[in-house]
Motif scaffolding. Structure first.
Motif, PDB file in Angstrom:
ATOM      1  N   LYS A 154      56.859  10.177  50.063  1.00  0.00           N
ATOM      2  CA  LYS A 154      58.203  10.358  50.616  1.00  0.00           C
ATOM      3  C   LYS A 154      58.680  11.811  50.577  1.00  0.00           C
ATOM      4  O   LYS A 154      59.785  12.108  51.023  1.00  0.00           O
ATOM      5  CB  LYS A 154      59.213   9.490  49.849  1.00  0.00           C
ATOM      6  N   GLY A 155      57.892  12.707  50.036  1.00  0.00           N
ATOM      7  CA  GLY A 155      58.297  14.108  49.981  1.00  0.00           C
ATOM      8  C   GLY A 155      59.007  14.455  48.691  1.00  0.00           C
ATOM      9  O   GLY A 155      59.140  13.628  47.781  1.00  0.00           O
ATOM     10  N   ASP A 156      59.468  15.703  48.581  1.00  0.00           N
ATOM     11  CA  ASP A 156      60.120  16.170  47.363  1.00  0.00           C
ATOM     12  C   ASP A 156      61.290  15.254  46.989  1.00  0.00           C
ATOM     13  O   ASP A 156      62.144  14.943  47.827  1.00  0.00           O
ATOM     14  CB  ASP A 156      60.631  17.591  47.542  1.00  0.00           C
ATOM     15  N   THR A 157      61.301  14.844  45.714  1.00  0.00           N
ATOM     16  CA  THR A 157      62.286  13.873  45.237  1.00  0.00           C
ATOM     17  C   THR A 157      62.851  14.331  43.902  1.00  0.00           C
ATOM     18  O   THR A 157      62.108  14.517  42.935  1.00  0.00           O
ATOM     19  CB  THR A 157      61.631  12.480  45.081  1.00  0.00           C
ATOM     20  N   TRP A 158      64.167  14.505  43.857  1.00  0.00           N
ATOM     21  CA  TRP A 158      64.791  14.938  42.604  1.00  0.00           C
ATOM     22  C   TRP A 158      64.624  13.910  41.495  1.00  0.00           C
ATOM     23  O   TRP A 158      64.744  12.705  41.729  1.00  0.00           O
ATOM     24  CB  TRP A 158      66.289  15.169  42.795  1.00  0.00           C
ATOM     25  N   ILE A 159      64.342  14.402  40.278  1.00  0.00           N
ATOM     26  CA  ILE A 159      64.418  13.590  39.066  1.00  0.00           C
ATOM     27  C   ILE A 159      65.433  14.269  38.144  1.00  0.00           C
ATOM     28  O   ILE A 159      65.965  15.336  38.466  1.00  0.00           O
ATOM     29  CB  ILE A 159      63.037  13.441  38.384  1.00  0.00           C
ATOM     30  N   GLY A 160      65.692  13.676  36.992  1.00  0.00           N
ATOM     31  CA  GLY A 160      66.779  14.168  36.148  1.00  0.00           C
ATOM     32  C   GLY A 160      66.431  15.289  35.202  1.00  0.00           C
ATOM     33  O   GLY A 160      67.093  15.452  34.168  1.00  0.00           O
ATOM     34  N   LEU A 161      65.428  16.084  35.524  1.00  0.00           N
ATOM     35  CA  LEU A 161      65.016  17.167  34.634  1.00  0.00           C
ATOM     36  C   LEU A 161      65.567  18.498  35.150  1.00  0.00           C
ATOM     37  O   LEU A 161      65.441  18.815  36.335  1.00  0.00           O
ATOM     38  CB  LEU A 161      63.492  17.228  34.548  1.00  0.00           C
ATOM     39  N   ARG A 162      66.150  19.284  34.218  1.00  0.00           N
ATOM     40  CA  ARG A 162      66.788  20.524  34.621  1.00  0.00           C
ATOM     41  C   ARG A 162      66.698  21.546  33.495  1.00  0.00           C
ATOM     42  O   ARG A 162      66.713  21.209  32.321  1.00  0.00           O
ATOM     43  CB  ARG A 162      68.262  20.268  34.963  1.00  0.00           C
ATOM     44  N   ARG A 163      66.623  22.817  33.882  1.00  0.00           N
ATOM     45  CA  ARG A 163      66.619  23.899  32.895  1.00  0.00           C
ATOM     46  C   ARG A 163      68.012  24.026  32.282  1.00  0.00           C
ATOM     47  O   ARG A 163      69.018  24.084  32.993  1.00  0.00           O
ATOM     48  CB  ARG A 163      66.229  25.227  33.553  1.00  0.00           C
ATOM     49  N   GLN A 164      68.056  24.073  30.960  1.00  0.00           N
ATOM     50  CA  GLN A 164      69.331  24.195  30.255  1.00  0.00           C
ATOM     51  C   GLN A 164      69.677  25.672  30.115  1.00  0.00           C
ATOM     52  O   GLN A 164      69.459  26.295  29.087  1.00  0.00           O
ATOM     53  CB  GLN A 164      69.245  23.504  28.896  1.00  0.00           C
ATOM     54  N   THR A 165      70.232  26.243  31.167  1.00  0.00           N
ATOM     55  CA  THR A 165      70.450  27.697  31.206  1.00  0.00           C
ATOM     56  C   THR A 165      71.507  28.162  30.221  1.00  0.00           C
ATOM     57  O   THR A 165      71.490  29.300  29.771  1.00  0.00           O
ATOM     58  CB  THR A 165      70.860  28.118  32.624  1.00  0.00           C
ATOM     59  N   GLY A 166      72.445  27.316  29.884  1.00  0.00           N
ATOM     60  CA  GLY A 166      73.521  27.771  29.010  1.00  0.00           C
ATOM     61  C   GLY A 166      73.295  27.464  27.551  1.00  0.00           C
ATOM     62  O   GLY A 166      74.135  27.781  26.711  1.00  0.00           O
ATOM     63  N   SER A 167      72.174  26.845  27.219  1.00  0.00           N
ATOM     64  CA  SER A 167      71.957  26.437  25.839  1.00  0.00           C
ATOM     65  C   SER A 167      71.156  27.473  25.065  1.00  0.00           C
ATOM     66  O   SER A 167      70.496  28.325  25.625  1.00  0.00           O
ATOM     67  CB  SER A 167      71.203  25.098  25.809  1.00  0.00           C
ATOM     68  N   THR A 168      71.242  27.403  23.742  1.00  0.00           N
ATOM     69  CA  THR A 168      70.470  28.286  22.879  1.00  0.00           C
ATOM     70  C   THR A 168      69.004  27.881  22.931  1.00  0.00           C
ATOM     71  O   THR A 168      68.680  26.702  22.863  1.00  0.00           O
ATOM     72  CB  THR A 168      70.981  28.195  21.434  1.00  0.00           C
ATOM     73  N   LYS A 169      68.135  28.853  23.055  1.00  0.00           N
ATOM     74  CA  LYS A 169      66.707  28.546  23.163  1.00  0.00           C
ATOM     75  C   LYS A 169      66.136  28.108  21.821  1.00  0.00           C
ATOM     76  O   LYS A 169      66.480  28.643  20.771  1.00  0.00           O
ATOM     77  CB  LYS A 169      65.949  29.771  23.668  1.00  0.00           C
TER      78      LYS A 169
ATOM     79  N   TRP B  87      66.331  16.372  30.046  1.00  0.00           N
ATOM     80  CA  TRP B  87      66.779  15.373  31.005  1.00  0.00           C
ATOM     81  C   TRP B  87      68.287  15.445  31.172  1.00  0.00           C
ATOM     82  O   TRP B  87      69.002  15.918  30.291  1.00  0.00           O
ATOM     83  CB  TRP B  87      66.392  13.969  30.550  1.00  0.00           C
ATOM     84  N   SER B  88      68.785  14.937  32.273  1.00  0.00           N
ATOM     85  CA  SER B  88      70.222  14.959  32.552  1.00  0.00           C
ATOM     86  C   SER B  88      71.023  14.164  31.527  1.00  0.00           C
ATOM     87  O   SER B  88      72.212  14.397  31.355  1.00  0.00           O
ATOM     88  CB  SER B  88      70.494  14.423  33.965  1.00  0.00           C
ATOM     89  N   ASP B  89      70.377  13.223  30.821  1.00  0.00           N
ATOM     90  CA  ASP B  89      71.093  12.465  29.794  1.00  0.00           C
ATOM     91  C   ASP B  89      71.092  13.171  28.442  1.00  0.00           C
ATOM     92  O   ASP B  89      71.559  12.629  27.444  1.00  0.00           O
ATOM     93  CB  ASP B  89      70.509  11.056  29.649  1.00  0.00           C
ATOM     94  N   GLY B  90      70.536  14.401  28.395  1.00  0.00           N
ATOM     95  CA  GLY B  90      70.555  15.197  27.171  1.00  0.00           C
ATOM     96  C   GLY B  90      69.322  15.079  26.320  1.00  0.00           C
ATOM     97  O   GLY B  90      69.150  15.834  25.358  1.00  0.00           O
ATOM     98  N   ASN B  91      68.424  14.142  26.644  1.00  0.00           N
ATOM     99  CA  ASN B  91      67.194  13.991  25.873  1.00  0.00           C
ATOM    100  C   ASN B  91      66.125  14.953  26.380  1.00  0.00           C
ATOM    101  O   ASN B  91      66.241  15.533  27.451  1.00  0.00           O
ATOM    102  CB  ASN B  91      66.676  12.550  25.965  1.00  0.00           C
ATOM    103  N   TYR B  92      65.064  15.101  25.588  1.00  0.00           N
ATOM    104  CA  TYR B  92      63.963  15.988  25.960  1.00  0.00           C
ATOM    105  C   TYR B  92      62.735  15.170  26.335  1.00  0.00           C
ATOM    106  O   TYR B  92      62.539  14.066  25.829  1.00  0.00           O
ATOM    107  CB  TYR B  92      63.623  16.939  24.795  1.00  0.00           C
TER     108      TYR B  92
END
Length: 412
Positions: A66-81, A201-206
């Motif tokens: 079906k082509g590129d499909t968003w999932i709930g994974l995102r870079r946490q740009t504002g968080s402490t590494k 993940w978008s729900d805050g888990n890793y």
């Protein structure tokens, strides 16, 4: 389009069972990552998250071509590494850090991987090409400086394939042998095994396919049957080209969050009044257990011949889990028990995912240590499980999952 499965949860001391219809819905509407998440939260639960290999298989099958499909994974740009070593045996200790002055500074953005320059550490974008230093715990020569420049993920995979890992930790990055190997790299930036996992993940888990973050154990360290590594992650993920993740041709890749793609939602319905239902034998999802820290595992040989799925169900009903051998010590313990079997091989908790093209342990560990043998037996590649021979070198062999063998259960 929906995909779902039934999972049973045991709640607290009151033995309340809750039946959970848990799965995914593919929404074939083009939206940005944020728009997709708003849609999923309004109509379902959230953008899709995956925490087991079974989840991954379902999602890959559902998306198909079906082509590129968003999932709930995102870079946490504002968080402490959170910094970690690529070697799962080494824990990052902040007081032992050897950062260069004013580092880490994330100056170019997404500087999540670390190189050493004249014994000091500097953070860089992971996609940059640099020399790299591998550590090999199996050979007399422990350190191997490679002058062919690679990105950090490429260097990491090379070290895992040809040595042990990228050099990691204060104990490895000091001493005479280390200094001798690095003596010809004055003024050169050299990748070491330090990285920051900023993806969640978008729900805050890793992500938990590896232990416990993106590289530690092994996410890409899970070897395929031919000895190569599966590419769940597209290398562009680490080059800072995007902060949101899409599934594309069975791979995850980062994209600009403003791109418009199809997307996957998590779906869930609960009914506390639902009575317990036996767990399907064809669902190898991990069984949640709490393992006492001070009690050693007990291995139990079952001299009954069963298919792999029946053996898995038996162990989970009567004990805890089918046995795994994730390191040489466990291999020795299992082979000592296997010698008492009545069949030539014994089932282990080793399963092949045809969809993902990788072997994994059903307790959700990937296969880093292995002891494969070679066999001329014809096996259905989409219905394979792993068995250990009871004698000889106690090697592992691919077997049709409907074959009936003795098996070993692990009791926590």
């Amino acid at each position: 389009m929906q995909c779902c499965r039934l999972v049973l949860l045991l709640m607290g001391q009151c033995s309340l069972y809750v039946a959970v219809l848990y799965g995914y819905e593919l929404v074939e509407e083009k939206k940005t990552w944020e728009e997709a998440r708003e849609y999923c939260k309004a109509k379902h639960i959230d953008l899709a998250t995956m925490q087991t290999f079974t989840d991954l298989e379902e999602v890959v099958d559902l998306v198909g071509d079906k082509g590129d499909t968003w999932i709930g994974l995102r870079r946490q740009t504002g968080s402490t590494k959170t910094w970690s070593w690529s070697s799962p045996k080494v824990k990052f200790i902040d007081s032992e850090a050897a950062w260069k002055t004013n580092e880490p500074n994330n100056a170019a953005g997404a500087e999540d991987c670390v190189a050493m320059l004249d014994n000091k550490w500097i953070d860089f974008r992971c996609g940059l090409k640099k020399r790299f230093l591998c550590y090999d715990e199996r050979n007399l020569k422990k350190f191997h400086l490679h002058t062919e420049k690679k990105s950090w993920p490429e260097a990491w995979r090379y070290c895992r394939n040809h040595h042990t890992d990228l050099a990691s930790g204060d104990a490895q990055l000091t001493g005479d042998a280390f200094q001798t190997e690095m003596s010809g790299s004055a003024g050169e930036k050299v990748w070491i095994g330090l990285y920051a996992d900023t993806w969640a993940w978008s729900d805050g888990n890793y992500p938990s396919f590896w232990n416990p973050t993106l590289f530690k154990g092994e996410g890409q360290g899970a070897k395929l049957s031919d000895g190569s590594y599966p590419a769940l992650w597209n290398p562009t993920l680490f080059e800072g080209k995007g902060a949101c993740v899409a599934l594309s041709e069975k791979k995850w890749k980062s994209e600009d969050c403003s791109h418009k793609n199809n997307f996957l939602c998590n779906t869930q319905e609960t009914n506390p009044a639902t009575k317990p239902v036996p767990k399907p034998v064809n669902d190898p999802a991990p069984k949640p257990v709490t393992k006492p820290a001070t009690k050693p595992d007990k291995l139990v040989l079952i001299n009954k011949s069963m298919t792999w799925e029946r053996a898995l169900s038996y162990c989970r009903e009567k004990h805890n889990e089918l046995v795994s051998a994730t390191n040489p010590t466990e291999q020795t313990l299992v082979q000592n028990i296997a010698m008492g079997a009545k069949t030539t091989h014994v089932w282990m908790a080793l399963r092949y995912s045809c969809t993902l093209d990788l072997w994994f342990w059903v307790d959700n560990k990937v296969v880093k240590y292995s002891n494969w043998g070679t066999s001329e037996e014809i096996v259905d590649t989409c219905d394979m499980s792993g068995a250990m021979e009871k004698g000889g070198k106690h090697q592992w062999f691919k077997k049709n999952a409907n074959k009936k063998l003795n098996f070993i259960c692990r009791e926590y």
